[in-house]
Motif scaffolding. Structure first.
Motif, PDB file in Angstrom:
ATOM      1  N   PHE A 543       0.393  -1.114   0.036  1.00  0.00           N
ATOM      2  CA  PHE A 543       0.724   0.151   0.100  1.00  0.00           C
ATOM      3  C   PHE A 543       0.680   1.230   0.029  1.00  0.00           C
ATOM      4  O   PHE A 543       0.436   2.752  -0.532  1.00  0.00           O
ATOM      5  N   GLU A 544       1.716   1.593   0.564  1.00  0.00           N
ATOM      6  CA  GLU A 544       2.485   2.476   1.404  1.00  0.00           C
ATOM      7  C   GLU A 544       3.214   2.896  -0.452  1.00  0.00           C
ATOM      8  O   GLU A 544       3.615   3.909  -0.599  1.00  0.00           O
ATOM      9  N   ASN A 545       3.650   1.545  -1.174  1.00  0.00           N
ATOM     10  CA  ASN A 545       3.885   2.169  -2.507  1.00  0.00           C
ATOM     11  C   ASN A 545       3.423   1.112  -3.573  1.00  0.00           C
ATOM     12  O   ASN A 545       3.969   0.399  -4.229  1.00  0.00           O
ATOM     13  N   SER A 548       4.288   1.501  -7.269  1.00  0.00           N
ATOM     14  CA  SER A 548       5.344   0.854  -7.963  1.00  0.00           C
ATOM     15  C   SER A 548       4.583  -0.676  -8.187  1.00  0.00           C
ATOM     16  O   SER A 548       4.698  -1.615  -9.114  1.00  0.00           O
ATOM     17  N   TRP A 549       3.419  -1.444  -7.686  1.00  0.00           N
ATOM     18  CA  TRP A 549       3.008  -2.608  -7.955  1.00  0.00           C
ATOM     19  C   TRP A 549       1.525  -2.440  -9.123  1.00  0.00           C
ATOM     20  O   TRP A 549       1.772  -3.073 -10.182  1.00  0.00           O
ATOM     21  N   TRP A 550       0.727  -1.007  -9.186  1.00  0.00           N
ATOM     22  CA  TRP A 550       0.042  -0.884  -9.929  1.00  0.00           C
ATOM     23  C   TRP A 550       0.596  -0.723 -11.774  1.00  0.00           C
ATOM     24  O   TRP A 550       0.359  -1.026 -12.612  1.00  0.00           O
ATOM     25  N   ASN A 551       1.921   0.077 -11.343  1.00  0.00           N
ATOM     26  CA  ASN A 551       2.608   0.122 -12.369  1.00  0.00           C
ATOM     27  C   ASN A 551       3.810  -0.776 -13.168  1.00  0.00           C
ATOM     28  O   ASN A 551       4.684   0.041 -14.054  1.00  0.00           O
ATOM     29  N   GLU A 554       4.827  -6.573 -15.049  1.00  0.00           N
ATOM     30  CA  GLU A 554       3.897  -7.356 -15.621  1.00  0.00           C
ATOM     31  C   GLU A 554       2.310  -6.917 -15.596  1.00  0.00           C
ATOM     32  O   GLU A 554       1.417  -7.020 -15.852  1.00  0.00           O
ATOM     33  N   VAL A 555       2.017  -6.614 -14.488  1.00  0.00           N
ATOM     34  CA  VAL A 555       0.885  -6.015 -14.070  1.00  0.00           C
ATOM     35  C   VAL A 555       0.370  -5.101 -15.342  1.00  0.00           C
ATOM     36  O   VAL A 555      -0.560  -4.746 -15.563  1.00  0.00           O
ATOM     37  N   ASN A 556       0.932  -4.112 -15.650  1.00  0.00           N
ATOM     38  CA  ASN A 556       0.434  -3.229 -16.423  1.00  0.00           C
ATOM     39  C   ASN A 556       0.165  -3.981 -17.780  1.00  0.00           C
ATOM     40  O   ASN A 556      -0.933  -3.273 -18.740  1.00  0.00           O
ATOM     41  N   ARG A 557       1.452  -4.747 -18.186  1.00  0.00           N
ATOM     42  CA  ARG A 557       1.441  -5.649 -19.864  1.00  0.00           C
ATOM     43  C   ARG A 557      -0.250  -6.083 -19.299  1.00  0.00           C
ATOM     44  O   ARG A 557      -0.743  -6.369 -20.628  1.00  0.00           O
ATOM     45  N   VAL A 558      -0.608  -7.263 -17.864  1.00  0.00           N
ATOM     46  CA  VAL A 558      -1.717  -7.287 -18.246  1.00  0.00           C
ATOM     47  C   VAL A 558      -2.997  -6.649 -18.354  1.00  0.00           C
ATOM     48  O   VAL A 558      -4.246  -6.603 -19.045  1.00  0.00           O
ATOM     49  N   LYS A 559      -3.002  -5.679 -17.554  1.00  0.00           N
ATOM     50  CA  LYS A 559      -3.907  -4.446 -17.251  1.00  0.00           C
ATOM     51  C   LYS A 559      -4.128  -3.542 -19.333  1.00  0.00           C
ATOM     52  O   LYS A 559      -5.153  -3.896 -19.127  1.00  0.00           O
ATOM     53  N   LYS A 560      -2.839  -3.952 -19.470  1.00  0.00           N
ATOM     54  CA  LYS A 560      -3.412  -2.575 -20.660  1.00  0.00           C
ATOM     55  C   LYS A 560      -4.238  -3.469 -21.694  1.00  0.00           C
ATOM     56  O   LYS A 560      -4.730  -3.384 -22.769  1.00  0.00           O
ATOM     57  N   LYS A 561      -3.539  -5.011 -21.631  1.00  0.00           N
ATOM     58  CA  LYS A 561      -4.168  -6.251 -22.784  1.00  0.00           C
ATOM     59  C   LYS A 561      -5.587  -5.844 -22.198  1.00  0.00           C
ATOM     60  O   LYS A 561      -7.033  -6.600 -23.059  1.00  0.00           O
ATOM     61  N   PHE A 562      -5.600  -6.638 -20.748  1.00  0.00           N
ATOM     62  CA  PHE A 562      -7.464  -5.663 -20.275  1.00  0.00           C
ATOM     63  C   PHE A 562      -8.234  -5.188 -21.135  1.00  0.00           C
ATOM     64  O   PHE A 562      -9.569  -5.675 -21.276  1.00  0.00           O
ATOM     65  N   ILE A 563      -7.735  -3.804 -20.796  1.00  0.00           N
ATOM     66  CA  ILE A 563      -8.845  -2.240 -20.823  1.00  0.00           C
ATOM     67  C   ILE A 563      -8.995  -2.361 -22.269  1.00  0.00           C
ATOM     68  O   ILE A 563     -10.040  -2.885 -22.822  1.00  0.00           O
TER      69      ILE A 563
END
Length: 584
Positions: A543-545, A548-551, A554-563
């Motif tokens: 949570f404090e960072n 770092s997780w959200w961006n 791998e998270v970015n790759r999955v997010k962009k593909k899903f969106i």
């Protein structure tokens, strides 16, 4: 002397006996309004809800689909005979389809509950309310009646009399039925009606007709200009006339041998909205008065085909003349659930369905689009709160969905959320804000019932009513946690790049087969969770960072593909929608 057992079907105080006795509540919805102090000394229990069983839910859904086909065919013949018409089944299905599916679910649910009662038990029940039959004036009024306690009590009583004739009914004093009508704000309705009148163009034949697109008022007007070359805004107000019920028309004789099917057919005719029967000619006339085009090339809406009877009658007639009907996605449930009664019906009754993403489906009716609700970015000024946005079910089911809650299964999710909260680091507990699903303006009984679920921790956390605008709430939110996959807010958060997590039971076999992998990918990167302890550890760690997780890569790759697949953002929605509607 053997003690009688009272059956309580609905959340009406008068149905609960005053004397100390045995009570069986037919469902958890019975507790939304009654005074619990009245029953604390009683021997009572609540029936186990039959659709808590996911396998039975799916099996019953396909039974209901078969029942729909049988009833719809007979209802088409009946309406053609009554109105002296010779319209196709498609014509009438376009008009009554949504109501009929909801009504069959509504009845089958109650039938299953009553049928589970012991056949030879010594039951009794109070019978209250008006003696005359309550019949919805329109499909919009039916939507309200489905959640009305007195209407539900009446339907439950009728089914119990037919299935369990040994139940003794004790009449009580009459009570006025309070129908909670769903309606537009009167001022808002007047403004839209005035705008529609000022921007009216008669006989715009061969145009692409647009109504309730979900794009927003200004965009819809600009789209009209772009597509048709003239200024027009279409609006369909509610039906205000109260139709006189003709009970002779509704008193039909059936030779159907199977008892449930016979009962269902009778109840469909007896509860059919008056706008389809007694008021049909008037409703049809209202459509003519709108001076909408006689021969539109295409007709596009996202929501008006559900409860706007004037539009539905007009639409049915135009489809008989071969106008193409295009439905726009109006919620996250499209092609997410393995089955969803409303959206499956939308797909069946339309020529094309515009999906909010560019994912390719096997069904050629589904065409690529973008998220109609995408607006300007939300500026978050103080990223402080972890906002837990609730989805809480209505009391009575009228839709069957493979991966959503009902009032008898929501308690497990809330229990899991509380485990998550207690496991969360105390420094983050201070940043929790729980946003209720309901507000006191609509269904105050369900709002208060929802609040009761959280009463044991109400002093430890901040709570927010739905009356607070969502955009305002998001401005101070660092992380959104949603308790259901069926939340349009999830797509809005993704489109606005707001960190979000779905915390819900995740069963991949409850998802639409062509989308399972996409949602599993969200689970792998932590956007979907179903374990409260693991979720608390995940947030304590990240949570404090959070960025770092959200961006992360791998998270970015999955997010962009899903969106891109499910809720694609479109920078020029007018141009994009114009192209879609012109070419589909």
């Amino acid at each position: 002397m053997k003690q009688k057992t009272f059956l309580v079907s609905s959340s009406i105080q008068e149905l609960v006996p005053r004397q100390k006795t045995k009570i069986i509540f037919l469902g958890k919805w019975c507790f939304t309004s009654i005074n619990m102090n009245r029953i604390k000394n009683c021997d009572y229990k609540t029936l186990k809800y039959h659709w808590k069983n996911k396998k039975k839910l799916e099996k019953d859904y396909y039974i209901i689909k078969k029942l729909y086909k049988i009833i719809a065919k007979d209802l088409c013949s009946y309406l053609n005979a009554v109105h002296k018409k010779n319209f196709s089944e498609n014509y009438w299905n376009q008009i009554f389809g949504n109501w009929l599916m909801e009504f069959i679910i509504f009845i089958y649910d109650k039938y299953s509950i009553v049928n589970s009662l012991e056949k030879d038990a010594d039951y009794c029940s109070y019978l209250i309310g008006k003696s005359e039959k309550v019949i919805p004036n329109t499909s919009l009024e039916a939507l309200s009646l489905f959640q009305d306690e007195m209407y539900n009590h009446q339907i439950f009583s009728e089914i119990m009399m037919k299935l369990r004739p040994n139940i003794k009914f004790i009449k009580k004093k009459k009570k006025i039925i309070n129908i909670k009508k769903k309606s537009l704000n009167q001022k808002y309705s007047f403004l839209l009606k005035t705008l529609s009148y000022r921007l009216k163009k008669e006989n715009g034949n061969n145009e692409i007709f647009i109504l309730s697109s979900y794009l927003g008022l200004l965009r819809e007007i600009l789209l009209q200009i772009k597509l048709n070359g003239f200024l027009r805004f279409n609006f369909c107000e509610e039906i205000k006339r109260k139709f006189q019920i003709d009970f002779i028309k509704r008193n039909i004789k059936l030779k159907e041998s199977k008892s449930f099917l016979r009962m269902l057919k009778l109840m469909v005719i007896q509860n059919l909205p008056a706008s389809y029967l007694e008021g049909y000619d008037y409703v049809k006339t209202l459509g003519y008065k709108k001076k909408w085009p006689n021969n539109p090339k295409k007709i596009f809406t996202s929501v008006s085909h559900l409860y706007s009877d004037v539009f539905k009658v007009w639409l049915a007639e135009k489809r008989e003349k071969r106008s193409k009907f295009i439905v726009g996605q109006h919620g996250i449930g499209y092609l997410v659930s393995k089955f969803h009664s409303q959206y499956d019906l939308d797909l069946a009754r339309s020529d094309k369905l515009i999906f909010w993403g560019n994912k390719k489906f096997k069904d050629k009716k589904i065409i690529k689009g973008f998220n109609f609700l995408s607006r300007s970015k939300i500026n978050r000024t103080k990223n402080f709160y972890i906002t837990m946005v609730q989805k809480f079910p209505h009391k009575y089911l009228t839709k069957l969905i493979s991966n959503d809650y009902n009032i008898s299964t929501i308690d497990q999710n809330i229990k899991s959320q509380k485990i998550f909260l207690s496991s969360l680091s105390k420094k983050f507990q201070n940043q929790i804000k729980i946003r209720y699903c309901f507000s006191n303006n609509f269904f105050p009984d369900v709002y208060n019932y929802e609040k009761k679920y959280w009463s044991d921790i109400k002093d430890r956390f901040k709570f927010e009513s739905r009356s607070t605008p969502m955009n305002k709430s998001l401005k101070t939110t660092k992380l959104v946690i949603l308790n259901s996959i069926h939340s349009t807010l999830f797509f809005e958060c993704l489109s606005n790049d707001i960190p979000c997590i779905i915390f819900s039971n995740f069963f991949s076999d409850s998802f639409y087969k062509e989308g399972k992998k996409d949602f599993k990918s969200l689970q792998k990167v932590g956007i979907i969770h179903n374990d409260p302890i693991k979720l608390s550890k995940f947030i304590n760690k990240n949570f404090e960072n959070l960025n770092s997780w959200w961006n992360g890569r791998e998270v970015n790759r999955v997010k962009k593909k899903f969106i891109e697949k499910y809720c694609r953002f479109e920078s020029n929605p007018i141009k994009a929608m114009s192209k879609i509607l012109s070419t589909c």
